[in-house]
Motif scaffolding. Structure first.
Motif, PDB file in Angstrom:
ATOM      1  N   LEU A 288       0.807  -1.211   0.000  1.00  0.00           N
ATOM      2  CA  LEU A 288       0.000   0.000   0.000  1.00  0.00           C
ATOM      3  C   LEU A 288       0.843   1.265   0.000  1.00  0.00           C
ATOM      4  O   LEU A 288       0.433   2.284  -0.564  1.00  0.00           O
ATOM      5  CB  LEU A 288      -0.948  -0.010   1.199  1.00  0.00           C
ATOM      6  CG  LEU A 288      -1.925  -1.183   1.255  1.00  0.00           C
ATOM      7  CD1 LEU A 288      -2.760  -1.112   2.504  1.00  0.00           C
ATOM      8  CD2 LEU A 288      -2.795  -1.208   0.018  1.00  0.00           C
ATOM      9  N   VAL A 289       2.012   1.227   0.608  1.00  0.00           N
ATOM     10  CA  VAL A 289       2.889   2.398   0.613  1.00  0.00           C
ATOM     11  C   VAL A 289       3.385   2.679  -0.805  1.00  0.00           C
ATOM     12  O   VAL A 289       3.432   3.825  -1.245  1.00  0.00           O
ATOM     13  CB  VAL A 289       4.070   2.189   1.586  1.00  0.00           C
ATOM     14  CG1 VAL A 289       5.031   3.356   1.537  1.00  0.00           C
ATOM     15  CG2 VAL A 289       3.561   1.980   2.998  1.00  0.00           C
ATOM     16  N   LEU A 290       3.702   1.637  -1.534  1.00  0.00           N
ATOM     17  CA  LEU A 290       4.146   1.803  -2.914  1.00  0.00           C
ATOM     18  C   LEU A 290       3.017   2.305  -3.804  1.00  0.00           C
ATOM     19  O   LEU A 290       3.232   3.140  -4.684  1.00  0.00           O
ATOM     20  CB  LEU A 290       4.698   0.481  -3.435  1.00  0.00           C
ATOM     21  CG  LEU A 290       5.424   0.496  -4.767  1.00  0.00           C
ATOM     22  CD1 LEU A 290       6.583   1.465  -4.736  1.00  0.00           C
ATOM     23  CD2 LEU A 290       5.918  -0.891  -5.085  1.00  0.00           C
ATOM     24  N   VAL A 291       1.802   1.839  -3.571  1.00  0.00           N
ATOM     25  CA  VAL A 291       0.647   2.323  -4.332  1.00  0.00           C
ATOM     26  C   VAL A 291       0.409   3.807  -4.040  1.00  0.00           C
ATOM     27  O   VAL A 291       0.157   4.592  -4.964  1.00  0.00           O
ATOM     28  CB  VAL A 291      -0.604   1.484  -4.011  1.00  0.00           C
ATOM     29  CG1 VAL A 291      -1.847   2.105  -4.604  1.00  0.00           C
ATOM     30  CG2 VAL A 291      -0.434   0.069  -4.518  1.00  0.00           C
TER      31      VAL A 291
ATOM     32  N   TRP B 123      10.997   9.808  -0.950  1.00  0.00           N
ATOM     33  CA  TRP B 123      12.044   9.399  -0.031  1.00  0.00           C
ATOM     34  C   TRP B 123      11.463   9.128   1.362  1.00  0.00           C
ATOM     35  O   TRP B 123      11.825   8.139   2.007  1.00  0.00           O
ATOM     36  CB  TRP B 123      13.130  10.470   0.046  1.00  0.00           C
ATOM     37  CG  TRP B 123      14.269  10.064   0.907  1.00  0.00           C
ATOM     38  CD1 TRP B 123      15.289   9.221   0.587  1.00  0.00           C
ATOM     39  CD2 TRP B 123      14.479  10.447   2.266  1.00  0.00           C
ATOM     40  NE1 TRP B 123      16.124   9.072   1.658  1.00  0.00           N
ATOM     41  CE2 TRP B 123      15.656   9.813   2.701  1.00  0.00           C
ATOM     42  CE3 TRP B 123      13.787  11.270   3.143  1.00  0.00           C
ATOM     43  CZ2 TRP B 123      16.154   9.974   3.982  1.00  0.00           C
ATOM     44  CZ3 TRP B 123      14.289  11.437   4.427  1.00  0.00           C
ATOM     45  CH2 TRP B 123      15.459  10.797   4.827  1.00  0.00           C
ATOM     46  N   VAL B 124      10.563   9.992   1.817  1.00  0.00           N
ATOM     47  CA  VAL B 124       9.916   9.791   3.121  1.00  0.00           C
ATOM     48  C   VAL B 124       9.104   8.493   3.114  1.00  0.00           C
ATOM     49  O   VAL B 124       9.151   7.717   4.078  1.00  0.00           O
ATOM     50  CB  VAL B 124       9.032  11.007   3.481  1.00  0.00           C
ATOM     51  CG1 VAL B 124       8.143  10.708   4.663  1.00  0.00           C
ATOM     52  CG2 VAL B 124       9.892  12.215   3.760  1.00  0.00           C
ATOM     53  N   ALA B 125       8.371   8.232   2.029  1.00  0.00           N
ATOM     54  CA  ALA B 125       7.583   6.995   1.945  1.00  0.00           C
ATOM     55  C   ALA B 125       8.489   5.765   1.950  1.00  0.00           C
ATOM     56  O   ALA B 125       8.200   4.767   2.619  1.00  0.00           O
ATOM     57  CB  ALA B 125       6.722   7.006   0.683  1.00  0.00           C
TER      58      ALA B 125
ATOM     59  N   ALA C  28       9.909   5.329   5.478  1.00  0.00           N
ATOM     60  CA  ALA C  28       8.879   4.804   6.380  1.00  0.00           C
ATOM     61  C   ALA C  28       8.645   3.320   6.121  1.00  0.00           C
ATOM     62  O   ALA C  28       8.476   2.541   7.063  1.00  0.00           O
ATOM     63  CB  ALA C  28       7.578   5.584   6.203  1.00  0.00           C
ATOM     64  N   ARG C  29       8.656   2.922   4.857  1.00  0.00           N
ATOM     65  CA  ARG C  29       8.480   1.492   4.537  1.00  0.00           C
ATOM     66  C   ARG C  29       9.644   0.673   5.085  1.00  0.00           C
ATOM     67  O   ARG C  29       9.461  -0.430   5.587  1.00  0.00           O
ATOM     68  CB  ARG C  29       8.369   1.307   3.035  1.00  0.00           C
ATOM     69  CG  ARG C  29       8.155  -0.126   2.642  1.00  0.00           C
ATOM     70  CD  ARG C  29       7.929  -0.242   1.147  1.00  0.00           C
ATOM     71  NE  ARG C  29       7.689  -1.601   0.774  1.00  0.00           N
ATOM     72  CZ  ARG C  29       8.514  -2.318   0.008  1.00  0.00           C
ATOM     73  NH1 ARG C  29       9.600  -1.766  -0.460  1.00  0.00           N
ATOM     74  NH2 ARG C  29       8.235  -3.552  -0.289  1.00  0.00           N
ATOM     75  N   ASP C  30      10.843   1.214   4.979  1.00  0.00           N
ATOM     76  CA  ASP C  30      12.014   0.505   5.507  1.00  0.00           C
ATOM     77  C   ASP C  30      11.993   0.438   7.033  1.00  0.00           C
ATOM     78  O   ASP C  30      12.353  -0.585   7.618  1.00  0.00           O
ATOM     79  CB  ASP C  30      13.296   1.186   5.061  1.00  0.00           C
ATOM     80  CG  ASP C  30      13.610   0.923   3.603  1.00  0.00           C
ATOM     81  OD1 ASP C  30      13.098  -0.073   3.059  1.00  0.00           O
ATOM     82  OD2 ASP C  30      14.364   1.708   3.013  1.00  0.00           O
TER      83      ASP C  30
END
Length: 108
Positions: free
Chosen positions: A33-36, A55-57, A60-62
């Motif tokens: 969902l973060v990538l979407v 970059w923030v997304a 946050a995913r990492d």
């Protein structure tokens, strides 16, 4: 204001991904969902917001996921710039275009 909405949506995407990620699995594939969210931001926003938000997304995913720290933070801005350029060539605001791109990007 754009940053506030983006951070709220990013928080919701992370919470839903971490809470219900295993239950959303279809034949072994789970949506990211973060990538979407990052893809839709790239298709809809101007180029000024894309790099920092991607970059923030990715960071946050990492931080909230399992994997190599920094990999998504490095790759999401590249994905954002590519999607932004594709959005100029394709009809990015058409729902079918967004649906197909989301489907292709979201499956892990």
């Amino acid at each position: 204001m754009k940053w506030f909405r983006f951070l709220v949506l990013l928080g919701f995407a992370i919470v839903i991904q971490r809470s219900f990620g295993d239950r959303m699995e279809v034949y072994g594939a789970r949506p990211d969902l973060v990538l979407v969210l990052a893809l839709h931001l790239s298709l809809c926003s101007g180029t000024g917001l894309i790099f920092g938000a991607q970059w923030v997304a990715g960071l946050a995913r990492d931080l909230f996921g399992i994997g190599v720290l920094g990999l998504s933070a490095c790759l999401f801005p590249l994905l954002g710039s590519l999607a932004s350029r594709l959005g100029k060539d394709l009809y990015a605001h058409h729902p079918l275009t967004r649906l197909v791109l989301s489907f292709l990007v979201a499956l892990q």
